[in-house]
Write a protein that holds these residues in place. Structure first.
Motif, PDB file in Angstrom:
ATOM      1  N   ALA A  62      -1.876  -6.167  -0.772  1.00  0.00           N
ATOM      2  CA  ALA A  62      -0.973  -5.827  -2.088  1.00  0.00           C
ATOM      3  C   ALA A  62      -0.766  -4.675  -2.263  1.00  0.00           C
ATOM      4  O   ALA A  62       0.757  -4.371  -2.483  1.00  0.00           O
ATOM      5  CB  ALA A  62      -1.165  -6.585  -3.167  1.00  0.00           C
ATOM      6  N   ASP A  63      -1.751  -3.692  -2.294  1.00  0.00           N
ATOM      7  CA  ASP A  63      -1.550  -2.297  -2.683  1.00  0.00           C
ATOM      8  C   ASP A  63      -0.411  -1.566  -1.590  1.00  0.00           C
ATOM      9  O   ASP A  63       0.396  -0.910  -1.914  1.00  0.00           O
ATOM     10  CB  ASP A  63      -2.864  -1.531  -2.857  1.00  0.00           C
ATOM     11  CG  ASP A  63      -3.547  -1.727  -3.952  1.00  0.00           C
ATOM     12  OD1 ASP A  63      -2.958  -2.357  -4.749  1.00  0.00           O
ATOM     13  OD2 ASP A  63      -4.964  -1.868  -4.039  1.00  0.00           O
ATOM     14  N   ALA A  64      -0.938  -2.061  -0.131  1.00  0.00           N
ATOM     15  CA  ALA A  64      -0.214  -1.346   0.684  1.00  0.00           C
ATOM     16  C   ALA A  64       1.416  -2.129   0.871  1.00  0.00           C
ATOM     17  O   ALA A  64       2.209  -1.188   1.014  1.00  0.00           O
ATOM     18  CB  ALA A  64      -0.607  -1.813   1.944  1.00  0.00           C
ATOM     19  N   VAL A  65       1.541  -3.115   0.659  1.00  0.00           N
ATOM     20  CA  VAL A  65       2.808  -3.676   0.425  1.00  0.00           C
ATOM     21  C   VAL A  65       3.745  -3.107  -0.823  1.00  0.00           C
ATOM     22  O   VAL A  65       4.968  -2.664  -0.325  1.00  0.00           O
ATOM     23  CB  VAL A  65       2.941  -5.289   0.511  1.00  0.00           C
ATOM     24  CG1 VAL A  65       4.399  -5.859   0.052  1.00  0.00           C
ATOM     25  CG2 VAL A  65       2.409  -5.644   1.784  1.00  0.00           C
ATOM     26  N   ASN A  66       2.984  -2.892  -1.759  1.00  0.00           N
ATOM     27  CA  ASN A  66       3.776  -2.404  -3.041  1.00  0.00           C
ATOM     28  C   ASN A  66       4.234  -0.829  -2.835  1.00  0.00           C
ATOM     29  O   ASN A  66       5.353  -0.497  -3.087  1.00  0.00           O
ATOM     30  CB  ASN A  66       2.900  -2.731  -4.251  1.00  0.00           C
ATOM     31  CG  ASN A  66       2.952  -4.005  -4.570  1.00  0.00           C
ATOM     32  OD1 ASN A  66       3.736  -4.668  -4.618  1.00  0.00           O
ATOM     33  ND2 ASN A  66       1.779  -4.331  -5.162  1.00  0.00           N
ATOM     34  N   GLU A  67       3.163  -0.155  -2.106  1.00  0.00           N
ATOM     35  CA  GLU A  67       3.552   1.228  -1.793  1.00  0.00           C
ATOM     36  C   GLU A  67       4.776   1.461  -0.793  1.00  0.00           C
ATOM     37  O   GLU A  67       5.380   2.154  -0.874  1.00  0.00           O
ATOM     38  CB  GLU A  67       2.165   1.807  -1.197  1.00  0.00           C
ATOM     39  CG  GLU A  67       2.436   3.365  -1.006  1.00  0.00           C
ATOM     40  CD  GLU A  67       1.232   4.138  -0.399  1.00  0.00           C
ATOM     41  OE1 GLU A  67       1.417   5.422   0.003  1.00  0.00           O
ATOM     42  OE2 GLU A  67       0.193   3.597  -0.635  1.00  0.00           O
ATOM     43  N   LEU A  68       4.754   0.495   0.271  1.00  0.00           N
ATOM     44  CA  LEU A  68       6.275   0.222   1.089  1.00  0.00           C
ATOM     45  C   LEU A  68       7.185   0.197   0.157  1.00  0.00           C
ATOM     46  O   LEU A  68       8.204   0.768   0.602  1.00  0.00           O
ATOM     47  CB  LEU A  68       5.886  -0.637   2.094  1.00  0.00           C
ATOM     48  CG  LEU A  68       6.939  -0.748   2.859  1.00  0.00           C
ATOM     49  CD1 LEU A  68       7.245   0.538   3.743  1.00  0.00           C
ATOM     50  CD2 LEU A  68       6.779  -2.007   4.007  1.00  0.00           C
ATOM     51  N   ILE A  69       7.098  -0.762  -0.568  1.00  0.00           N
ATOM     52  CA  ILE A  69       8.449  -1.219  -1.564  1.00  0.00           C
ATOM     53  C   ILE A  69       8.763   0.212  -2.375  1.00  0.00           C
ATOM     54  O   ILE A  69       9.912   0.384  -2.218  1.00  0.00           O
ATOM     55  CB  ILE A  69       8.139  -2.489  -2.246  1.00  0.00           C
ATOM     56  CG1 ILE A  69       7.933  -3.675  -1.375  1.00  0.00           C
ATOM     57  CG2 ILE A  69       9.184  -2.495  -3.268  1.00  0.00           C
ATOM     58  CD1 ILE A  69       7.505  -4.696  -2.186  1.00  0.00           C
ATOM     59  N   HIS A  70       7.796   0.843  -2.662  1.00  0.00           N
ATOM     60  CA  HIS A  70       8.092   2.109  -3.538  1.00  0.00           C
ATOM     61  C   HIS A  70       9.032   3.034  -2.568  1.00  0.00           C
ATOM     62  O   HIS A  70       9.867   3.607  -2.974  1.00  0.00           O
ATOM     63  CB  HIS A  70       6.895   2.670  -4.189  1.00  0.00           C
ATOM     64  CG  HIS A  70       7.015   3.869  -4.847  1.00  0.00           C
ATOM     65  ND1 HIS A  70       7.634   4.234  -5.962  1.00  0.00           N
ATOM     66  CD2 HIS A  70       6.785   5.239  -4.428  1.00  0.00           C
ATOM     67  CE1 HIS A  70       7.452   5.424  -6.418  1.00  0.00           C
ATOM     68  NE2 HIS A  70       7.146   6.084  -5.118  1.00  0.00           N
TER      69      HIS A  70
END
Length: 90
Positions: free
Chosen positions: A49-57
């Motif tokens: 989740a942290d990596a996917v959310n960082e990509l989205i950012h």
């Protein structure tokens, strides 16, 4: 975590897909990215989740030549991929 994302704006012809691949790979995300005939870029991002959310950012900014107007995110079903790839235009 798996998310389907559609990015709108000036996102084709500005290396957005290549930039997305590099960013996703650096975050350890699997999935794919492709241009769509309507001028948007679509991707499937899978990972923690942290990596996917960082990509989205990061997708809200994109590479220097891009202009991102919106980033639409929705839950998705994971696909059996072990890397991040470019796919043909839809």
């Amino acid at each position: 975590m798996a998310r389907r994302i559609v990015v709108r704006g000036k996102v084709q012809g500005v290396f957005y897909r290549a930039w997305t691949m590099e960013t996703a790979q650096s975050l350890g995300i699997t999935g794919w990215v492709r241009n769509r005939d309507d001028g948007t870029v679509e991707l499937l991002a899978m990972g923690n989740a942290d990596a996917v959310n960082e990509l989205i950012h990061h997708l809200h900014e994109g590479p220097p030549a891009a202009r991102v107007d919106s980033v639409e995110v929705e839950e998705a079903t994971a696909e059996p991929l072990d890397h991040f790839e470019k796919r043909p235009t839809l």
